[in-house]
Design an enzyme around this catalytic site. Structure first.
Site, PDB file in Angstrom:
ATOM      1  N   LYS A  13       0.847  -1.204   0.000  1.00 54.04           N
ATOM      2  CA  LYS A  13       0.000   0.000   0.000  1.00 54.04           C
ATOM      3  C   LYS A  13       0.886   1.260   0.000  1.00 54.04           C
ATOM      4  O   LYS A  13       1.971   1.226  -0.569  1.00 54.04           O
ATOM      5  CB  LYS A  13      -0.992  -0.039   1.173  1.00 54.04           C
ATOM      6  CG  LYS A  13      -1.797  -1.354   1.170  1.00 54.04           C
ATOM      7  CD  LYS A  13      -2.971  -1.354   2.096  1.00 54.04           C
ATOM      8  CE  LYS A  13      -3.680  -2.703   2.002  1.00 54.04           C
ATOM      9  NZ  LYS A  13      -4.872  -2.784   2.842  1.00 54.04           N
ATOM     10  N   GLU A 169     -11.349 -10.285  -1.091  1.00 54.72           N
ATOM     11  CA  GLU A 169     -11.002  -9.516   0.106  1.00 54.72           C
ATOM     12  C   GLU A 169     -12.260  -8.831   0.643  1.00 54.72           C
ATOM     13  O   GLU A 169     -12.644  -7.757   0.144  1.00 54.72           O
ATOM     14  CB  GLU A 169      -9.967  -8.443  -0.243  1.00 54.72           C
ATOM     15  CG  GLU A 169      -8.674  -8.993  -0.791  1.00 54.72           C
ATOM     16  CD  GLU A 169      -7.520  -8.028  -0.579  1.00 54.72           C
ATOM     17  OE1 GLU A 169      -6.546  -8.427   0.069  1.00 54.72           O
ATOM     18  OE2 GLU A 169      -7.611  -6.875  -1.026  1.00 54.72           O
ATOM     19  N   GLY A 175      -7.477  -4.903   7.259  1.00 57.24           N
ATOM     20  CA  GLY A 175      -6.863  -4.048   8.277  1.00 57.24           C
ATOM     21  C   GLY A 175      -7.598  -4.019   9.602  1.00 57.24           C
ATOM     22  O   GLY A 175      -7.313  -3.190  10.461  1.00 57.24           O
TER      23      GLY A 175
HETATM   24  P1  PGA Z   1      -4.622  -6.493   5.463  1.00 54.77           P
HETATM   25  O1  PGA Z   1      -4.874  -5.937   3.964  1.00 54.77           O
HETATM   26  O2  PGA Z   1      -3.835  -7.769   5.338  1.00 54.77           O
HETATM   27  O3  PGA Z   1      -3.871  -5.396   6.151  1.00 54.77           O
HETATM   28  O4  PGA Z   1      -5.976  -6.731   6.055  1.00 54.77           O
HETATM   29  C1  PGA Z   1      -5.138  -6.805   2.909  1.00 54.77           C
HETATM   30  C2  PGA Z   1      -5.286  -6.025   1.623  1.00 54.77           C
HETATM   31  O5  PGA Z   1      -5.881  -4.948   1.631  1.00 54.77           O
HETATM   32  O6  PGA Z   1      -4.797  -6.464   0.555  1.00 54.77           O
END
Ligand code: PGA
Length: 251
Positions: A13, A169, A175
């Site tokens: 990200k 997802e 998150g």
């Molecule tokens: P996360 O994000 O593992 O921090 O939950 C996953 C993603 O958005 O690809």
């Protein structure tokens, strides 16, 4: 069911300056070398500013590099955007398209995601197309409808197991530390496999990733579920130990 090589993909990200990115990339390679040949394909997707440096640092290693987004056009007057061809030129093998953060922050529609995925394929990249329901949609019992619509609307023409990866997802799991139950994941992944079968000849070979709060502690359990062929990892991909522990969970 085909025996598919899992994909473990890190989505960094908007995180990391030059030194952080370099340390993370090199740390992952060093740890993986120690662990022995990975049972999965390993991919990191740094922010656009770090792609060139990370691709150079990882050249010749088992870790591949992807972009987090691309424009649908090959070039032109699109200030601030990056084309799939540009990512390919830097050494990327993959690009994520349609991540829920882009769908939410930038109003990306299925049609736009599809055009980006088609640009990725045209550039010779593997498109990782993300789909997922919001919490309200899940509570309304609309999960499979939402996923079905996103799949039909976002899958690029010319897709096959060679150039397409799907990441499920759930928006509410990203998150948050929350994950769906195993039954919920199996239900969505089975549904996606069947839905892909309506359009793709080799749908049984398309890797279906789960993403959303994947951590070392839950990865073994999640990666063993039916039709889960890897993981897309956000937060835990920023820590060498955690990311490599998840990669180890595949073996
Ligand atoms: P996360 O994000 O593992 O921090 O939950 C996953 C993603 O958005 O690809």
């Amino acid at each position: 069911m085909a025996d598919l090589r899992p994909v473990i993909a890190g989505n960094w990200k908007m995180n990391g300056l030059h030194q952080d990115g370099l340390a993370l990339a090199l740390g992952i390679v060093a740890q993986l070398v120690e662990q022995g040949p990975p049972a999965s394909e390993i991919l990191v997707c740094p922010p656009a500013t770090l792609v060139a440096m990370v691709a150079e640092a990882l050249a010749g290693s088992p870790v591949r590099v992807g972009g987090q987004d691309c424009h649908f056009a090959t070039k032109g007057a699109h200030t601030g955007d990056v084309s799939a061809a540009m990512l390919k030129d830097l050494g990327c093998s993959h690009v994520i398209v349609g991540h829920s953060e882009r769908r939410a922050d930038h109003g990306e529609t299925d049609a736009l995601v599809k055009s980006k995925a088609e640009a990725a394929l045209a550039a010779g990249l593997i498109a990782i197309v993300c789909v997922g329901e919001t919490e309200a949609q899940r509570d309304a019992g609309a999960t499979l409808d939402v996923i079905g619509t996103q799949l039909v609307g976002s899958i690029p023409a010319g897709a096959s197991s060679e150039n397409l990866v799907i990441a499920y997802e759930p928006v509410w799991a990203i998150g948050t530390g929350r994950t769906p139950t195993e039954e919920e994941i199996v239900s969505v992944h089975g549904f996606m496999r069947a839905a892909l079968g309506k359009g793709l000849v080799d749908a049984d070979r398309v890797r279906l990733l789960y993403g959303g709060s994947v951590k070392p502690e839950n990865s073994k359990r999640l990666l063993r579920l039916a039709n889960v062929n890897g993981a897309l990892i956000g937060g835990a991909s920023l820590k060498v130990e955690d990311f490599c522990a998840i990669a180890r969970a595949c073996s």
